[in-house]
Motif scaffolding. Structure first.
Motif, PDB file in Angstrom:
ATOM      1  N   LEU A  84     -14.700  17.216  17.991  1.00  0.00           N
ATOM      2  CA  LEU A  84     -13.468  17.751  18.346  1.00  0.00           C
ATOM      3  C   LEU A  84     -12.897  18.859  17.535  1.00  0.00           C
ATOM      4  CD1 LEU A  84     -11.959  14.686  20.439  1.00  0.00           C
ATOM      5  CD2 LEU A  84     -13.443  16.549  21.331  1.00  0.00           C
ATOM      6  N   SER A  85     -12.838  19.987  17.893  1.00  0.00           N
ATOM      7  CA  SER A  85     -12.287  20.883  16.962  1.00  0.00           C
ATOM      8  C   SER A  85     -11.040  21.534  17.641  1.00  0.00           C
ATOM      9  CB  SER A  85     -13.315  22.138  16.591  1.00  0.00           C
ATOM     10  OG  SER A  85     -13.753  22.768  17.819  1.00  0.00           O
ATOM     11  N   GLN A  86     -10.783  21.606  18.886  1.00  0.00           N
ATOM     12  CA  GLN A  86      -9.712  21.996  19.567  1.00  0.00           C
ATOM     13  C   GLN A  86      -8.930  20.882  19.756  1.00  0.00           C
ATOM     14  OE1 GLN A  86      -9.398  25.209  20.154  1.00  0.00           O
ATOM     15  NE2 GLN A  86     -11.469  25.534  19.226  1.00  0.00           N
ATOM     16  N   VAL A  87      -8.077  20.264  18.690  1.00  0.00           N
ATOM     17  CA  VAL A  87      -7.215  19.349  18.816  1.00  0.00           C
ATOM     18  C   VAL A  87      -5.990  19.296  19.552  1.00  0.00           C
ATOM     19  CG1 VAL A  87      -8.250  18.264  16.528  1.00  0.00           C
ATOM     20  CG2 VAL A  87      -6.250  19.885  16.600  1.00  0.00           C
ATOM     21  N   GLN A  88      -5.368  20.563  19.564  1.00  0.00           N
ATOM     22  CA  GLN A  88      -4.281  20.845  20.455  1.00  0.00           C
ATOM     23  C   GLN A  88      -4.519  20.476  22.108  1.00  0.00           C
ATOM     24  OE1 GLN A  88      -1.471  21.670  18.754  1.00  0.00           O
ATOM     25  NE2 GLN A  88      -0.406  21.373  20.542  1.00  0.00           N
ATOM     26  N   ARG A  89      -5.795  20.865  22.255  1.00  0.00           N
ATOM     27  CA  ARG A  89      -6.213  20.481  23.803  1.00  0.00           C
ATOM     28  C   ARG A  89      -6.615  18.909  23.815  1.00  0.00           C
ATOM     29  NH1 ARG A  89     -11.567  23.260  25.249  1.00  0.00           N
ATOM     30  NH2 ARG A  89     -12.337  21.463  23.935  1.00  0.00           N
ATOM     31  N   ASP A  90      -7.389  18.517  23.027  1.00  0.00           N
ATOM     32  CA  ASP A  90      -8.196  17.256  23.149  1.00  0.00           C
ATOM     33  C   ASP A  90      -7.425  15.881  22.493  1.00  0.00           C
ATOM     34  OD1 ASP A  90     -10.365  18.563  24.486  1.00  0.00           O
ATOM     35  OD2 ASP A  90     -11.088  19.045  22.738  1.00  0.00           O
ATOM     36  N   PHE A 119      -6.279  26.656   9.008  1.00  0.00           N
ATOM     37  CA  PHE A 119      -7.195  26.703  10.193  1.00  0.00           C
ATOM     38  C   PHE A 119      -7.877  25.486  10.573  1.00  0.00           C
ATOM     39  CE2 PHE A 119      -9.731  28.083   6.656  1.00  0.00           C
ATOM     40  CZ  PHE A 119     -11.098  27.311   7.097  1.00  0.00           C
ATOM     41  N   VAL A 120      -7.963  24.467   9.448  1.00  0.00           N
ATOM     42  CA  VAL A 120      -8.829  23.398   9.897  1.00  0.00           C
ATOM     43  C   VAL A 120      -8.097  22.323  10.868  1.00  0.00           C
ATOM     44  CG1 VAL A 120     -10.324  23.402   7.941  1.00  0.00           C
ATOM     45  CG2 VAL A 120      -7.968  22.257   7.911  1.00  0.00           C
ATOM     46  N   PRO A 121      -8.848  21.664  11.618  1.00  0.00           N
ATOM     47  CA  PRO A 121      -7.947  20.826  12.822  1.00  0.00           C
ATOM     48  C   PRO A 121      -7.262  19.636  12.289  1.00  0.00           C
ATOM     49  CG  PRO A 121     -10.569  21.056  13.284  1.00  0.00           C
ATOM     50  CD  PRO A 121     -10.290  21.539  11.978  1.00  0.00           C
ATOM     51  N   HIS A 122      -7.532  19.379  11.050  1.00  0.00           N
ATOM     52  CA  HIS A 122      -6.752  18.099  10.442  1.00  0.00           C
ATOM     53  C   HIS A 122      -5.124  18.915   9.941  1.00  0.00           C
ATOM     54  CE1 HIS A 122     -11.031  17.910   9.188  1.00  0.00           C
ATOM     55  NE2 HIS A 122     -10.616  16.625   9.321  1.00  0.00           N
ATOM     56  N   ALA A 123      -5.099  20.207   9.681  1.00  0.00           N
ATOM     57  CA  ALA A 123      -3.687  20.824   9.266  1.00  0.00           C
ATOM     58  C   ALA A 123      -2.987  20.934  10.564  1.00  0.00           C
ATOM     59  CB  ALA A 123      -4.013  22.278   8.741  1.00  0.00           C
ATOM     60  N   LYS A 124      -3.655  21.233  11.785  1.00  0.00           N
ATOM     61  CA  LYS A 124      -2.857  21.303  12.991  1.00  0.00           C
ATOM     62  C   LYS A 124      -2.407  19.848  13.315  1.00  0.00           C
ATOM     63  CE  LYS A 124      -5.608  25.264  14.289  1.00  0.00           C
ATOM     64  NZ  LYS A 124      -6.634  25.848  15.253  1.00  0.00           N
ATOM     65  N   VAL A 247     -15.988  23.705  10.754  1.00  0.00           N
ATOM     66  CA  VAL A 247     -15.175  22.836   9.974  1.00  0.00           C
ATOM     67  C   VAL A 247     -15.760  22.524   8.668  1.00  0.00           C
ATOM     68  CG1 VAL A 247     -14.198  20.480   9.875  1.00  0.00           C
ATOM     69  CG2 VAL A 247     -14.070  21.854  11.875  1.00  0.00           C
ATOM     70  N   MET A 248     -17.117  22.140   8.646  1.00  0.00           N
ATOM     71  CA  MET A 248     -17.899  21.775   7.413  1.00  0.00           C
ATOM     72  C   MET A 248     -17.793  22.938   6.530  1.00  0.00           C
ATOM     73  SD  MET A 248     -21.021  19.725   9.195  1.00  0.00           S
ATOM     74  CE  MET A 248     -22.018  19.550   7.905  1.00  0.00           C
ATOM     75  N   GLU A 249     -18.124  24.148   6.995  1.00  0.00           N
ATOM     76  CA  GLU A 249     -18.098  25.348   6.139  1.00  0.00           C
ATOM     77  C   GLU A 249     -16.726  25.400   5.297  1.00  0.00           C
ATOM     78  OE1 GLU A 249     -20.536  27.623   5.587  1.00  0.00           O
ATOM     79  OE2 GLU A 249     -21.659  27.685   7.177  1.00  0.00           O
ATOM     80  N   GLY A 250     -15.716  25.105   6.250  1.00  0.00           N
ATOM     81  CA  GLY A 250     -14.191  25.150   5.549  1.00  0.00           C
ATOM     82  C   GLY A 250     -14.219  24.366   4.511  1.00  0.00           C
TER      83      GLY A 250
END
Length: 294
Positions: A84-90, A119-124, A247-250
């Motif tokens: 899950l990369s779209q955390v705002q949605r999911d 930009f990483v999902p964790h930050a959001k 995400v891994m690349e980041g």
């Protein structure tokens, strides 16, 4: 004691976290996409200790699972599923329901540097919790040692650490220590609205890690150091989702750019002891694993 909901179990952090919470006498509900599978796995992993667990069906993105999952939960451990990369949605809609159900404290499994890598999902997720009004604790661990024996196991079995981290240093951390820190935070007081950067006691290059694995196993392990593009292509060929690879690349970029090597005393303070070292991990986890795969 408050009912504690745990997402991400079974899993690298979730399983030892549940064990640590039970050892502290906590009431625990495992919130899983497949609760019967979770019951079986945790029963096998934890034995009789798992008999006291409660299980709830929580499938991020499936709103019908939210209300019952969070009913009665007061403290919640939040783990982002890797796919899950779209955390705002999911994920955020589920956490909104958790707040409405009475969750008062959320402990988020974030990542080291989340406050800088926006930009990483964790930050959001961190931003969401800060704005929601809930009491939060951010656990920001450095790179998990266990990632090398799970996500990157196929490459390790062939004698390679295959990550695009360049020559940068990383303050590796053992998931068992992160799980114990999570249990401390969820069962103790004074951790509200705090962020803990959880690292090991030393920062190593991946070349140095490969040398330690070689010494502990008696098998040559080398650090391949692929380019970010080569890593992306390799992981896509393995069938890993594009969003997960990004995400891994980041995360690996933090090592490549020299910002993953920070060592802090915060994990040792939470645990009351020194964190496990890469040498410990090489001996008790990598060596038996590579012997099995020989």
């Amino acid at each position: 004691m408050d009912l504690i909901g745990v997402t991400g179990a079974p899993g690298n952090v979730g399983t030892p976290l549940v064990a640590e919470l039970l050892a502290r006498g906590a009431r625990v509900r495992v919130l899983a996409r497949r609760p019967e599978h979770a019951r079986q796995v945790l029963g096998d992993e934890l034995g009789e200790a798992a008999a006291g667990l409660d299980y709830g069906h929580l499938d991020f993105g499936n709103r019908r699972t939210y209300v019952a999952a969070f009913r009665g939960v007061r403290r919640l451990f939040v783990t982002r599923p890797p796919q899950l990369s779209q955390v705002q949605r999911d994920m955020v809609p589920a956490l909104d329901v958790a707040l409405g159900a009475g969750v008062e404290h959320m402990a988020l499994l974030s990542i080291q540097g989340a406050e800088r890598i926006r930009f990483v999902p964790h930050a959001k997720l961190e931003q969401y919790m800060q704005e929601s009004g809930v009491a939060y604790t951010f656990l920001r661990p450095s790179f998990f040692m266990q990632n090398l024996t799970t996500t990157h196991l196929p490459e390790l079995r062939r004698g390679e650490i295959y990550v695009p981290a360049g020559g940068g240093r990383t303050s590796f951390v053992d998931v068992r220590d992160v799980a114990e820190a999570g249990a401390v935070v969820l069962t103790g007081e004074g951790h509200e609205n705090r962020a803990y950067e959880l690292t090991g006691s030393e920062a190593l290059t991946y070349g140095e890690v490969a040398a330690k694995f070689t010494a502990a196993t008696g098998r040559l392990v080398r650090y391949a150091d692929p380019s970010p593009l080569a890593f992306f292509r390799h992981m896509r060929a393995r069938g890993v989702a594009t969003g997960q690879i990004i995400v891994m690349e980041g995360i690996y970029a933090t090592a490549r750019f020299g910002i993953a090597g920070r060592v802090t005393p915060e994990l040792a303070r939470l645990l009351g002891r020194a964190p496990r070292s890469v040498d410990d991990f090489a001996r008790d986890t990598v060596a038996p694993l590579l012997r099995e795969g020989a």
